[in-house]
Design a protein around this motif. Structure first.
Motif, PDB file in Angstrom:
ATOM      1  N   ALA A  69       0.822  -1.212   0.000  1.00 56.22           N
ATOM      2  CA  ALA A  69       0.000   0.000   0.000  1.00 56.22           C
ATOM      3  C   ALA A  69       0.853   1.258   0.000  1.00 56.22           C
ATOM      4  O   ALA A  69       0.417   2.312  -0.460  1.00 56.22           O
ATOM      5  CB  ALA A  69      -0.940   0.003   1.210  1.00 56.22           C
ATOM      6  N   SER A  83      -7.076  -1.469  -4.115  1.00 54.15           N
ATOM      7  CA  SER A  83      -7.438  -0.841  -2.848  1.00 54.15           C
ATOM      8  C   SER A  83      -6.860  -1.595  -1.654  1.00 54.15           C
ATOM      9  O   SER A  83      -7.021  -2.818  -1.549  1.00 54.15           O
ATOM     10  CB  SER A  83      -8.968  -0.786  -2.729  1.00 54.15           C
ATOM     11  OG  SER A  83      -9.385  -0.651  -1.395  1.00 54.15           O
ATOM     12  N   TYR A  84      -6.215  -0.881  -0.737  1.00 56.09           N
ATOM     13  CA  TYR A  84      -5.728  -1.515   0.485  1.00 56.09           C
ATOM     14  C   TYR A  84      -6.891  -1.961   1.364  1.00 56.09           C
ATOM     15  O   TYR A  84      -6.855  -3.043   1.949  1.00 56.09           O
ATOM     16  CB  TYR A  84      -4.814  -0.557   1.258  1.00 56.09           C
ATOM     17  CG  TYR A  84      -4.317  -1.139   2.568  1.00 56.09           C
ATOM     18  CD1 TYR A  84      -3.654  -2.352   2.612  1.00 56.09           C
ATOM     19  CD2 TYR A  84      -4.530  -0.465   3.776  1.00 56.09           C
ATOM     20  CE1 TYR A  84      -3.197  -2.894   3.805  1.00 56.09           C
ATOM     21  CE2 TYR A  84      -4.072  -1.001   4.976  1.00 56.09           C
ATOM     22  CZ  TYR A  84      -3.422  -2.217   4.988  1.00 56.09           C
ATOM     23  OH  TYR A  84      -2.980  -2.762   6.185  1.00 56.09           O
ATOM     24  N   SER A  85      -7.947  -1.149   1.434  1.00 52.74           N
ATOM     25  CA  SER A  85      -9.120  -1.538   2.224  1.00 52.74           C
ATOM     26  C   SER A  85      -9.692  -2.867   1.730  1.00 52.74           C
ATOM     27  O   SER A  85     -10.052  -3.744   2.530  1.00 52.74           O
ATOM     28  CB  SER A  85     -10.200  -0.453   2.142  1.00 52.74           C
ATOM     29  OG  SER A  85      -9.742   0.768   2.672  1.00 52.74           O
ATOM     30  N   ASP A  86      -9.776  -3.018   0.408  1.00 54.62           N
ATOM     31  CA  ASP A  86     -10.282  -4.272  -0.149  1.00 54.62           C
ATOM     32  C   ASP A  86      -9.344  -5.428   0.165  1.00 54.62           C
ATOM     33  O   ASP A  86      -9.788  -6.537   0.474  1.00 54.62           O
ATOM     34  CB  ASP A  86     -10.455  -4.147  -1.664  1.00 54.62           C
ATOM     35  CG  ASP A  86     -11.647  -3.281  -2.054  1.00 54.62           C
ATOM     36  OD1 ASP A  86     -12.436  -2.921  -1.168  1.00 54.62           O
ATOM     37  OD2 ASP A  86     -11.783  -2.972  -3.254  1.00 54.62           O
ATOM     38  N   ASP A 102     -14.986  -1.501  -6.466  1.00 59.71           N
ATOM     39  CA  ASP A 102     -15.058  -1.140  -5.056  1.00 59.71           C
ATOM     40  C   ASP A 102     -15.730  -2.256  -4.261  1.00 59.71           C
ATOM     41  O   ASP A 102     -16.669  -2.888  -4.733  1.00 59.71           O
ATOM     42  CB  ASP A 102     -15.856   0.161  -4.908  1.00 59.71           C
ATOM     43  CG  ASP A 102     -15.527   0.881  -3.614  1.00 59.71           C
ATOM     44  OD1 ASP A 102     -14.563   0.494  -2.941  1.00 59.71           O
ATOM     45  OD2 ASP A 102     -16.245   1.842  -3.289  1.00 59.71           O
ATOM     46  N   PRO A 161      -1.585  -3.353  -3.218  1.00 54.12           N
ATOM     47  CA  PRO A 161      -2.310  -4.094  -2.178  1.00 54.12           C
ATOM     48  C   PRO A 161      -3.069  -5.310  -2.695  1.00 54.12           C
ATOM     49  O   PRO A 161      -3.063  -6.368  -2.068  1.00 54.12           O
ATOM     50  CB  PRO A 161      -3.265  -3.042  -1.599  1.00 54.12           C
ATOM     51  CG  PRO A 161      -2.601  -1.736  -1.873  1.00 54.12           C
ATOM     52  CD  PRO A 161      -1.893  -1.910  -3.177  1.00 54.12           C
ATOM     53  N   PHE A 174      -1.775   3.916   1.565  1.00 54.15           N
ATOM     54  CA  PHE A 174      -3.103   3.800   0.948  1.00 54.15           C
ATOM     55  C   PHE A 174      -2.972   4.022  -0.546  1.00 54.15           C
ATOM     56  O   PHE A 174      -1.893   4.351  -1.056  1.00 54.15           O
ATOM     57  CB  PHE A 174      -4.087   4.791   1.575  1.00 54.15           C
ATOM     58  CG  PHE A 174      -3.648   6.236   1.551  1.00 54.15           C
ATOM     59  CD1 PHE A 174      -4.062   7.110   0.542  1.00 54.15           C
ATOM     60  CD2 PHE A 174      -2.811   6.745   2.551  1.00 54.15           C
ATOM     61  CE1 PHE A 174      -3.655   8.436   0.532  1.00 54.15           C
ATOM     62  CE2 PHE A 174      -2.399   8.073   2.544  1.00 54.15           C
ATOM     63  CZ  PHE A 174      -2.822   8.924   1.531  1.00 54.15           C
ATOM     64  N   SER A 175      -4.084   3.828  -1.240  1.00 55.99           N
ATOM     65  CA  SER A 175      -4.094   3.966  -2.694  1.00 55.99           C
ATOM     66  C   SER A 175      -5.056   5.079  -3.095  1.00 55.99           C
ATOM     67  O   SER A 175      -5.702   5.711  -2.250  1.00 55.99           O
ATOM     68  CB  SER A 175      -4.532   2.650  -3.351  1.00 55.99           C
ATOM     69  OG  SER A 175      -5.941   2.486  -3.228  1.00 55.99           O
ATOM     70  N   ASP A 194     -12.363   4.035  -1.645  1.00 58.98           N
ATOM     71  CA  ASP A 194     -12.543   3.555  -0.273  1.00 58.98           C
ATOM     72  C   ASP A 194     -11.290   3.739   0.574  1.00 58.98           C
ATOM     73  O   ASP A 194     -11.368   3.777   1.805  1.00 58.98           O
ATOM     74  CB  ASP A 194     -13.029   2.095  -0.250  1.00 58.98           C
ATOM     75  CG  ASP A 194     -12.120   1.130  -0.971  1.00 58.98           C
ATOM     76  OD1 ASP A 194     -11.140   1.572  -1.610  1.00 58.98           O
ATOM     77  OD2 ASP A 194     -12.385  -0.094  -0.917  1.00 58.98           O
ATOM     78  N   ASP A 195     -10.123   3.866  -0.056  1.00 58.34           N
ATOM     79  CA  ASP A 195      -8.910   4.203   0.694  1.00 58.34           C
ATOM     80  C   ASP A 195      -8.852   5.695   1.008  1.00 58.34           C
ATOM     81  O   ASP A 195      -8.518   6.108   2.127  1.00 58.34           O
ATOM     82  CB  ASP A 195      -7.671   3.814  -0.104  1.00 58.34           C
ATOM     83  CG  ASP A 195      -7.320   2.342   0.017  1.00 58.34           C
ATOM     84  OD1 ASP A 195      -8.066   1.602   0.685  1.00 58.34           O
ATOM     85  OD2 ASP A 195      -6.302   1.933  -0.564  1.00 58.34           O
ATOM     86  N   THR A 203     -10.752   7.784   4.120  1.00 57.79           N
ATOM     87  CA  THR A 203     -10.183   7.972   5.463  1.00 57.79           C
ATOM     88  C   THR A 203      -9.574   9.363   5.599  1.00 57.79           C
ATOM     89  O   THR A 203      -9.577   9.950   6.688  1.00 57.79           O
ATOM     90  CB  THR A 203      -9.103   6.906   5.732  1.00 57.79           C
ATOM     91  OG1 THR A 203      -9.705   5.618   5.657  1.00 57.79           O
ATOM     92  CG2 THR A 203      -8.471   7.098   7.112  1.00 57.79           C
TER      93      THR A 203
END
Length: 399
Positions: free
Chosen positions: A19, A28-31, A72, A108, A333-334, A338-339, A342
């Motif tokens: 990330a 996405s890091y969140s994903d 997403d 990620p 993050f990316s 969704d990243d 934040t």
């Protein structure tokens, strides 16, 4: 040859390190966090073997291709079925069974896709410790694979994430260059729903296992080491400490470009080729009107160039990496929505108050010396309005 056995915790380390090192892209890091959690909740407690390529095993590059924003909330099932359908189509197209796979880039999602493929495989495939860029890249030609004279990009297969065989869709592409494959693949990915699995650059007895010497070794374990440093820290490390770690781990130069800034504006849209094009604005105050210094990052999925409002010369230009890190969260993050949420409240159109930093990481020598790579980056940069100098001369190497 060092052999690593990576399990769930190691996957988490790799996603966290990627990330940062992915230069804003690679998924996405969140994903990635959610997908790895799903794999753990399913009860997988195994390990995946990671090592350098042995020059004797059938291999290919395996990745997800398309728009992180359209994809997403990517799930484990999305990746699992995309991989399954893509690998089946690829093995049919090449007439060979895969023994290992390698990431296309660092990111990620795309760093963990081959790991997940190995984790769910019935054939005990392993993962090559490396990739083709040492960062994430917008298109296939910006990789060391593309710069090889002996590693052909085709046959290339793409497939959707359908669970039912009757709903599965795949395409096999044959073209002379990675640039031609890229043009063809963009339309197919869009037709599949703007993301798909992709397998290409076969390495087998037919080309004398041409992956050897055509990739950047060690980058998966580099992401793993950086992620371990970040996730095991008792408090978020400083940006300077992260830059020092990157330099120590990768052997590449790493320097803090901005520290303690705020994302105050995001412009993002998805192109017809299923790439997310956008501009990220960074200010040294959460309120634009109170800011005394502004920087702009232009991206095409991945960060390509960063400008300062105080200078005519760019802060950073690709292929050097423009890496995100936040001292507020202790994470990278990316550019996926969704990243970014934040750090930027899209509904209110303002910073969330979480500080972000940017670290400039020098390109891997294997990347900038690969034939055609610098010219390919130059073309992308011209498309977004930059026709100035790049940090490295175009190579005369031809594989």
């Amino acid at each position: 040859m060092t052999i690593y056995e990576f399990g769930i915790t190691d996957f988490q380390y790799i996603a966290a390190g990627a990330a940062v090192l992915g230069s804003g892209g690679g998924g996405s890091y969140s994903d990635a966090v959610n997908v790895i959690e799903e794999l753990a909740m399913r009860g997988w407690r195994g390990s995946v073997q990671v090592k350098n390529y042995d020059g004797a095993t059938n291999c290919c590059v395996l990745a997800m291709m398309g728009s992180p924003d359209v994809a997403d909330s990517l799930t484990l099932a999305d990746i699992e079925y995309s991989i399954f359908n893509t690998v089946n189509a690829f093995e049919a197209a090449t007439g060979t069974a895969l023994g290992c796979v390698i990431p296309g880039e660092i990111g990620p999602i795309n760093s963990i896709v081959p790991l997940i493929a190995a984790a769910i495989s019935d054939n005990a495939i392993w993962v090559v410790n490396g990739d083709g860029a040492g960062r994430a890249v917008p298109e296939l030609p910006q990789t060391t694979y593309s710069g090889s004279a002996t590693l052909a990009a085709s046959p290339c297969t793409l497939a959707n994430d359908a669970e039912a065989t009757a709903a599965s869709q795949s395409a096999t592409l044959n073209a002379a260059t990675a640039a031609h494959i890229e043009k063809l693949a963009g339309g197919i990915v869009s037709a599949f729903g703007s993301f798909a699995g992709i397998a290409l650059w076969p390495s087998n007895s037919g080309n004398d296992y041409a992956l050897t010497g055509s990739y950047i070794p060690g980058t998966l374990t580099q992401a793993w080491a950086l992620g371990q440093f970040l996730l095991n820290a008792s408090t978020p490390p400083s940006t300077a400490e992260v830059a020092d770690q990157i330099s120590s781990i990768t052997g590449r130069s790493a320097a803090v470009t901005v520290n303690g800034f705020y994302i105050t504006a995001v412009t993002q849209s998805t192109t017809s080729a299923s790439l997310d094009a956008g501009i990220i604005r960074l200010d040294n105050n959460p309120d634009q009107e109170k800011s005394t210094e502004t920087h702009y990052i232009y991206n095409l999925n991945e960060n390509l160039i960063m400008y300062s409002g105080l200078s005519n010369a760019p802060d950073i230009v690709a292929p050097d990496s423009i890496c995100y890190y936040s001292e507020s969260t202790g994470l990278g993050f990316s550019n996926a929505t969704d990243d970014l949420e934040t750090y930027f409240d899209s509904r209110k159109g303002r910073s969330t108050g979480y500080a972000v930093s940017v670290i400039k990481v020098g390109a891997a020598p294997e990347l900038y010396s690969a034939a055609g790579v610098i010219a390919s980056f130059a073309g992308l940069l011209r498309d977004i309005g930059y026709a100035g100098a790049l940090p490295y001369p175009e190579s005369s190497r031809h594989g």
